[in-house]
Design a protein around this motif. Structure first.
Motif, mmCIF file in Angstrom:
data_model
loop_
_atom_site.group_PDB
_atom_site.id
_atom_site.type_symbol
_atom_site.label_atom_id
_atom_site.label_comp_id
_atom_site.label_asym_id
_atom_site.label_seq_id
_atom_site.Cartn_x
_atom_site.Cartn_y
_atom_site.Cartn_z
ATOM 1 N N ARG A 41 28.478 10.507 -37.710
ATOM 2 C CA ARG A 41 27.745 9.489 -37.647
ATOM 3 C C ARG A 41 28.535 8.111 -37.454
ATOM 4 O O ARG A 41 28.230 7.324 -36.698
ATOM 5 N N GLU A 42 29.659 7.887 -37.934
ATOM 6 C CA GLU A 42 30.761 6.762 -37.859
ATOM 7 C C GLU A 42 31.103 6.629 -36.434
ATOM 8 O O GLU A 42 31.003 5.636 -35.727
ATOM 9 N N LEU A 43 31.094 7.917 -35.745
ATOM 10 C CA LEU A 43 31.851 7.817 -34.398
ATOM 11 C C LEU A 43 30.715 7.507 -33.329
ATOM 12 O O LEU A 43 30.683 6.924 -32.474
ATOM 13 N N GLU A 44 29.570 8.152 -33.761
ATOM 14 C CA GLU A 44 28.302 7.747 -32.888
ATOM 15 C C GLU A 44 27.897 6.336 -32.889
ATOM 16 O O GLU A 44 27.612 5.734 -32.005
ATOM 17 N N ARG A 45 28.286 5.720 -34.294
ATOM 18 C CA ARG A 45 28.046 4.121 -34.131
ATOM 19 C C ARG A 45 29.118 3.356 -33.365
ATOM 20 O O ARG A 45 28.821 2.473 -32.661
ATOM 21 N N GLU A 46 30.383 3.913 -33.404
ATOM 22 C CA GLU A 46 31.261 3.411 -32.530
ATOM 23 C C GLU A 46 31.184 3.238 -30.987
ATOM 24 O O GLU A 46 31.324 2.489 -30.315
ATOM 25 N N LEU A 47 30.801 4.416 -30.907
ATOM 26 C CA LEU A 47 30.303 4.861 -29.368
ATOM 27 C C LEU A 47 28.975 4.327 -28.938
ATOM 28 O O LEU A 47 28.622 4.440 -27.763
ATOM 29 N N ARG A 48 28.285 3.779 -29.885
ATOM 30 C CA ARG A 48 27.104 3.192 -29.542
ATOM 31 C C ARG A 48 25.898 4.429 -28.959
ATOM 32 O O ARG A 48 25.256 4.365 -28.099
ATOM 33 N N LEU A 49 26.056 5.623 -29.569
ATOM 34 C CA LEU A 49 25.350 6.745 -29.392
ATOM 35 C C LEU A 49 24.274 6.799 -30.139
ATOM 36 O O LEU A 49 24.224 6.112 -31.136
ATOM 37 N N PRO A 50 23.056 7.739 -29.820
ATOM 38 C CA PRO A 50 22.049 7.779 -30.895
ATOM 39 C C PRO A 50 22.478 8.217 -32.199
ATOM 40 O O PRO A 50 23.393 9.292 -32.194
ATOM 41 N N VAL A 51 22.293 7.570 -33.186
ATOM 42 C CA VAL A 51 22.882 7.829 -34.515
ATOM 43 C C VAL A 51 22.069 9.037 -35.405
ATOM 44 O O VAL A 51 21.229 8.466 -35.903
ATOM 45 N N ASP A 52 22.538 10.311 -35.088
ATOM 46 C CA ASP A 52 21.505 11.188 -36.117
ATOM 47 C C ASP A 52 22.547 12.053 -36.720
ATOM 48 O O ASP A 52 21.946 13.008 -37.794
ATOM 49 N N GLY A 53 23.679 11.882 -36.730
ATOM 50 C CA GLY A 53 24.643 12.922 -37.533
ATOM 51 C C GLY A 53 24.657 14.130 -37.163
ATOM 52 O O GLY A 53 25.456 15.148 -37.680
ATOM 53 N N ARG A 54 24.261 14.519 -35.802
ATOM 54 C CA ARG A 54 24.305 15.761 -35.195
ATOM 55 C C ARG A 54 25.040 15.781 -33.872
ATOM 56 O O ARG A 54 24.689 15.064 -33.076
#
Length: 225
Positions: A41-54
């Motif tokens: 999740r943290e890297l999804e936020r940093e990369l501005r990806l959809p944040v779903d933890g998967r």
């Protein structure tokens, strides 16, 4: 003869250069297959990806590209704590707004962000030591916060209390110091010191002087204070 050579040269310049051969399938980068990891999740936020933890193939490829850009090995697309901390350090380096929690002063300050586990030095708002990951005190042995001052430096220090080497030690509060370690910065915590990778500790030792100021704030994840 001179006319003939000129004509041949002109003709050769007019011939288009051959195209480079296309990359073979065997030379292509393999598919990114890393699964979901603890800092997804943290890297999804940093990369501005959809944040779903998967982890998805797109997530994996984006994380791998980021690891390649930052020189992180292995660059496998896995969302590890090490990758996350290095990404945060890179963002703090690039974005002045990410450094605002550390006071700006006309003199040099070494900033120790306990929450993000990152250290840097600045003079005013200008970086003089780029952000790097650190490891601070574990639960019950937390690194002390607030304004501190380096009062003693010892390049080849050895702790008799903890029976451990403390290379490039710069003491700022009792037995707590900035120093290098060969241990994993991304697991557990220190006995209260601020641990750095050996090369980072050496560079910081060479930069700072006795009397230099430090500012420490925040809370290390997993500790009570």
């Amino acid at each position: 003869m001179r006319w003939l050579l000129s004509s041949i040269a002109a003709l050769s310049l007019a011939v288009p250069a051959p195209h480079a051969p296309a990359a073979s399938a065997s030379g292509a980068e393999p598919p990114c297959r890393a699964g979901t990891a603890p800092y997804q999740r943290e890297l999804e936020r940093e990369l501005r990806l959809p944040v779903d933890g998967r982890q998805s193939p797109a997530d994996c490829a984006a994380i791998r590209r980021l690891q390649q850009r930052l020189g992180i090995r292995p660059a496998d697309g896995r969302a590890t704590l090490r990758t996350y901390r290095l990404v945060v350090a890179d963002r703090i380096r690039r974005e002045p707004a990410a450094r605002r929690a550390c006071p700006g002063r006309p003199y040099r300050i070494t900033c120790v962000d306990l929450t993000r586990q990152i250290l840097w030095s600045q003079s005013g708002r200008r970086l003089v030591f780029d952000p790097v990951p650190i490891r601070t005190g574990r639960d019950g042995l937390e690194t002390r916060r607030g304004w501190q001052r380096i009062y003693w430096k010892h390049r080849d220090h050895y702790s008799t209390l903890y029976d451990v080497e403390m290379p490039y030690a710069q003491f700022f509060n009792g037995g707590q110091a900035l120093h290098g370690t060969r241990k994993d910065l991304f697991s557990s915590g220190s006995g209260g010191c601020v641990n750095l990778a050996m090369n980072d500790a050496r560079r910081l030792y060479d930069l700072l002087l006795k009397g230099d100021r430090l500012y420490l704030w925040g809370t290390k994840p997993g500790t009570g204070s």
